[in-house]
Design an enzyme around this catalytic site. Sequence first.
Site, PDB file in Angstrom:
ATOM      1  N   ASP A   1       0.841  -1.200   0.000  1.00  0.00           N
ATOM      2  CA  ASP A   1       0.000   0.000   0.000  1.00  0.00           C
ATOM      3  C   ASP A   1       0.876   1.251   0.000  1.00  0.00           C
ATOM      4  OD1 ASP A   1      -2.376  -1.687   0.423  1.00  0.00           O
ATOM      5  OD2 ASP A   1      -1.481  -2.019   2.390  1.00  0.00           O
TER       6      ASP A   1
ATOM      7  N   HIS B   1      -4.709  -3.192   6.629  1.00  0.00           N
ATOM      8  CA  HIS B   1      -4.497  -3.487   5.206  1.00  0.00           C
ATOM      9  C   HIS B   1      -5.834  -3.953   4.632  1.00  0.00           C
ATOM     10  CE1 HIS B   1      -3.109  -5.002   1.415  1.00  0.00           C
ATOM     11  NE2 HIS B   1      -3.622  -6.174   1.703  1.00  0.00           N
TER      12      HIS B   1
HETATM   13  P1  NAX Z   1      -2.329 -18.227  -3.947  1.00  0.00           P
HETATM   14  O1  NAX Z   1      -3.704 -18.784  -3.751  1.00  0.00           O
HETATM   15  O2  NAX Z   1      -1.721 -18.180  -5.286  1.00  0.00           O
HETATM   16  O3  NAX Z   1      -1.329 -19.046  -3.008  1.00  0.00           O
HETATM   17  C1  NAX Z   1      -1.602 -19.337  -1.670  1.00  0.00           C
HETATM   18  C2  NAX Z   1      -0.838 -20.595  -1.337  1.00  0.00           C
HETATM   19  O4  NAX Z   1      -0.941 -20.812   0.074  1.00  0.00           O
HETATM   20  C3  NAX Z   1      -1.379 -21.868  -2.018  1.00  0.00           C
HETATM   21  O5  NAX Z   1      -0.346 -22.532  -2.666  1.00  0.00           O
HETATM   22  C4  NAX Z   1      -1.935 -22.677  -0.842  1.00  0.00           C
HETATM   23  O6  NAX Z   1      -1.787 -24.072  -1.055  1.00  0.00           O
HETATM   24  C5  NAX Z   1      -1.056 -22.187   0.296  1.00  0.00           C
HETATM   25  N1  NAX Z   1      -1.614 -22.405   1.633  1.00  0.00           N
HETATM   26  C6  NAX Z   1      -2.902 -22.355   2.021  1.00  0.00           C
HETATM   27  N2  NAX Z   1      -3.009 -22.670   3.325  1.00  0.00           N
HETATM   28  C7  NAX Z   1      -1.759 -22.907   3.774  1.00  0.00           C
HETATM   29  C8  NAX Z   1      -1.222 -23.317   5.028  1.00  0.00           C
HETATM   30  N3  NAX Z   1      -2.029 -23.532   6.077  1.00  0.00           N
HETATM   31  N4  NAX Z   1       0.112 -23.481   5.127  1.00  0.00           N
HETATM   32  C9  NAX Z   1       0.920 -23.286   4.059  1.00  0.00           C
HETATM   33  N5  NAX Z   1       0.467 -22.932   2.836  1.00  0.00           N
HETATM   34  C10 NAX Z   1      -0.855 -22.736   2.701  1.00  0.00           C
HETATM   35  O7  NAX Z   1      -2.369 -16.781  -3.249  1.00  0.00           O
HETATM   36  P2  NAX Z   1      -1.363 -15.563  -3.464  1.00  0.00           P
HETATM   37  O8  NAX Z   1      -1.801 -14.753  -4.606  1.00  0.00           O
HETATM   38  O9  NAX Z   1       0.016 -16.065  -3.403  1.00  0.00           O
HETATM   39  O10 NAX Z   1      -1.713 -14.679  -2.151  1.00  0.00           O
HETATM   40  C11 NAX Z   1      -1.423 -15.145  -0.853  1.00  0.00           C
HETATM   41  C12 NAX Z   1      -2.042 -14.229   0.184  1.00  0.00           C
HETATM   42  O11 NAX Z   1      -1.513 -12.910   0.104  1.00  0.00           O
HETATM   43  C13 NAX Z   1      -3.559 -14.057   0.057  1.00  0.00           C
HETATM   44  O12 NAX Z   1      -4.119 -14.172   1.366  1.00  0.00           O
HETATM   45  C14 NAX Z   1      -3.723 -12.642  -0.432  1.00  0.00           C
HETATM   46  O13 NAX Z   1      -4.955 -12.082  -0.056  1.00  0.00           O
HETATM   47  C15 NAX Z   1      -2.570 -11.977   0.254  1.00  0.00           C
HETATM   48  N6  NAX Z   1      -2.138 -10.677  -0.269  1.00  0.00           N
HETATM   49  C16 NAX Z   1      -1.729  -9.741   0.626  1.00  0.00           C
HETATM   50  C17 NAX Z   1      -1.249  -8.503   0.242  1.00  0.00           C
HETATM   51  C18 NAX Z   1      -0.792  -7.498   1.239  1.00  0.00           C
HETATM   52  O14 NAX Z   1      -0.480  -6.397   0.821  1.00  0.00           O
HETATM   53  N7  NAX Z   1      -0.721  -7.774   2.554  1.00  0.00           N
HETATM   54  C19 NAX Z   1      -1.218  -8.132  -1.188  1.00  0.00           C
HETATM   55  C20 NAX Z   1      -1.233  -9.298  -2.122  1.00  0.00           C
HETATM   56  C21 NAX Z   1      -2.136 -10.425  -1.713  1.00  0.00           C
HETATM   57  O15 NAX Z   1      -3.442 -10.107  -2.086  1.00  0.00           O
END
Ligand code: NAX
Length: 328
Positions: free
Chosen positions: A159, A187
């Site tokens: 952000d 956030h």
């Molecule tokens: P993806 O869905 O591509 O990848 C998430 C991965 O996490 C998957 O491979 C899944 O198998 C794995 N996972 C799920 N539960 C798990 C657990 N208990 N232990 C280990 N791995 C686990 O998501 P992606 O685009 O990589 O985003 C990940 C997260 O970042 C989301 O929650 C998203 O909302 C968040 N974000 C946060 C941002 C921020 O500024 N704070 C910005 C970007 C993003 O939106």
Amino acid sequence: ARTPVTVTVTGAAGQIGYALLFRIASGQLLGADTPVKLRLLEIPQGVKAAEGTAMELDDCAFPLLRSIDIHDDPRHGFDGANVALLVGARPRTKGMERGDLLEANGGIFKPQGQAINEVAADDIRVLVVGNPANTNALIARAAAPDVPADRFTAMTRLDHNRAITQLAKKLDAPVSEVKKLTIWGNHSATQYPDVFHAEVRGENAAAAVNDEAWLNDTFIPTVAKRGAAIIEARGASSAASAANAAIDHVHDWVNGTPEGDWTSAGIVSDGSYGVPEGLISSFPVVSRNGRWEIVQGLEINEFSRTRIDASVAELIEERDAVQKLGLI
Ligand code: NAX
């Protein structure tokens, strides 16, 4: 060369993980003289894809990369971790209420916090990226009573970086000339990007913009809704820019922020600026001697106060909800 640093990345097989791991392994997280041991944590269904990413990491022959281990059990994934990037989370799916989302993520971040408490290194630093990031960080922190609270942080650096570019464009300045911008609060869409203390080319940014309607109707919503705009355009959520922000956050935490500037991070409140103690809220911060410190003494005008309070009110609601669920 220095002693290797162990970095655990959760959600390693996801799209942010894919954008993040190569940059960590190439030395951009901790510096060009620090060897890295990677530990990838996934759920069982994600392990095979993580193995594929590990093959590609091998194929880069990164001189600093000492080892890659893949786990689906947090007690192994965080073993000896010095830095933990908690990226994997449960996304909101159709029809899911906020309470359901908080509960599903509690099921991830509570056991991860417990595992960090038990097996991580004494100097562990945690950055929560997975949403809802602030409250997930609060849950992990509460589950790790033996780890100092200030080691748990939530990412608002994306952000922050988004806001810098929007402001630089408005004033036709290079991004390197924008300093002291602040993201306050959660956030989420209620976050408040504050330009009243920011400087552009050494001048006060709010005075240089001199347009409250632009701040209210264009700047703030553009920054707050940027994630949705990326999804709309790209057909997928921010990944490379999120990974970049995670690198910036940890890099500054470990190496310090530059003199004459500050950044934004979600850290445990000490009560500064009227944010209730214990909440994980975004503040203006500097990093000194490996610790985040809140920039003190800023005057908060009426425009800012209302918006900070609204975002903090949302954090309080989330905290109360996870408290009711027994997650903290
Ligand atoms: P993806 O869905 O591509 O990848 C998430 C991965 O996490 C998957 O491979 C899944 O198998 C794995 N996972 C799920 N539960 C798990 C657990 N208990 N232990 C280990 N791995 C686990 O998501 P992606 O685009 O990589 O985003 C990940 C997260 O970042 C989301 O929650 C998203 O909302 C968040 N974000 C946060 C941002 C921020 O500024 N704070 C910005 C970007 C993003 O939106």
